[in-house]
Scaffold this active site. Structure first.
Site, PDB file in Angstrom:
ATOM      1  N   ASP A 113       0.904  -1.275   0.086  1.00 15.67           N
ATOM      2  CA  ASP A 113       0.110   0.178   0.043  1.00 15.67           C
ATOM      3  C   ASP A 113       1.011   1.380  -0.006  1.00 15.67           C
ATOM      4  OD1 ASP A 113      -2.475  -1.474   0.135  1.00 15.67           O
ATOM      5  OD2 ASP A 113      -2.462  -1.515   2.411  1.00 15.67           O
ATOM      6  N   ASP A 127      -7.241  -1.431  -4.408  1.00 12.09           N
ATOM      7  CA  ASP A 127      -8.047  -1.107  -3.371  1.00 12.09           C
ATOM      8  C   ASP A 127      -9.091   0.036  -4.170  1.00 12.09           C
ATOM      9  OD1 ASP A 127      -6.919  -2.593  -1.763  1.00 12.09           O
ATOM     10  OD2 ASP A 127      -5.855  -1.156  -0.705  1.00 12.09           O
TER      11      ASP A 127
END
Length: 152
Positions: A113, A127
């Site tokens: 991330d 995401d």
């Protein structure tokens, strides 16, 4: 429309994987680069769980669950008629995002991330695609499904 869905899926996966590769190769874990100081940073983080880090280190569960959900989506792609193109686009975004994160989980056991808005957990392109796809699907269910005779 099949070609458009393929492009959405492929583009989501490619952009997700390239962006993660760039972050992993140019930053050290935990590094944070301010884009807009205290508002938006690029922060290299790993997540061994699901959203918000829940169920951390349940890699096998996430891999199996993701594969099963991908199979359900493939079934839906073929089952839904031409009139459900908006639903197919939503599914294509979710499919591409799921594959992007699945590649990470299989390869490393965690998801990379890097988008960091400081007030929200750090996330990635996969995401974003999943959330956008779910949002489109919710919109369809709430505001358009009656026009298509759904839930009658």
């Amino acid at each position: 429309m099949g070609f458009v869905l393929f492009v959405i899926i492929a583009l989501t996966i490619v952009l997700d994987q390239i962006s993660k590769l760039i972050v992993a190769r140019t930053m050290s874990l935990g590094d944070s680069i301010p884009v807009l100081e205290n508002i938006f940073h690029i922060t290299y983080s790993v997540n061994p769980g699901a959203a918000f880090g829940i169920m951390a280190y349940q890699t096998t569960f996430f891999i199996v669950t993701t594969i099963l959900l991908l199979l359900v989506m493939v079934f839906l792609f073929y089952r839904l008629g031409q009139e459900f193109q908006i639903v197919k686009i939503a599914l294509a975004l979710q499919f591409g995002g799921a594959v992007g994160n699945l590649i990470d989980r299989i390869r490393t056991g965690y998801v990379i991330d890097f988008f960091d808005f400081r007030i929200w957990p750090i996330f990635n392109i996969a995401d974003m695609a999943i959330v956008l796809g779910v949002s489109i699907l919710i919109y369809f269910i709430l505001f358009m499904s009656k026009d298509y005779g759904c839930f009658d």
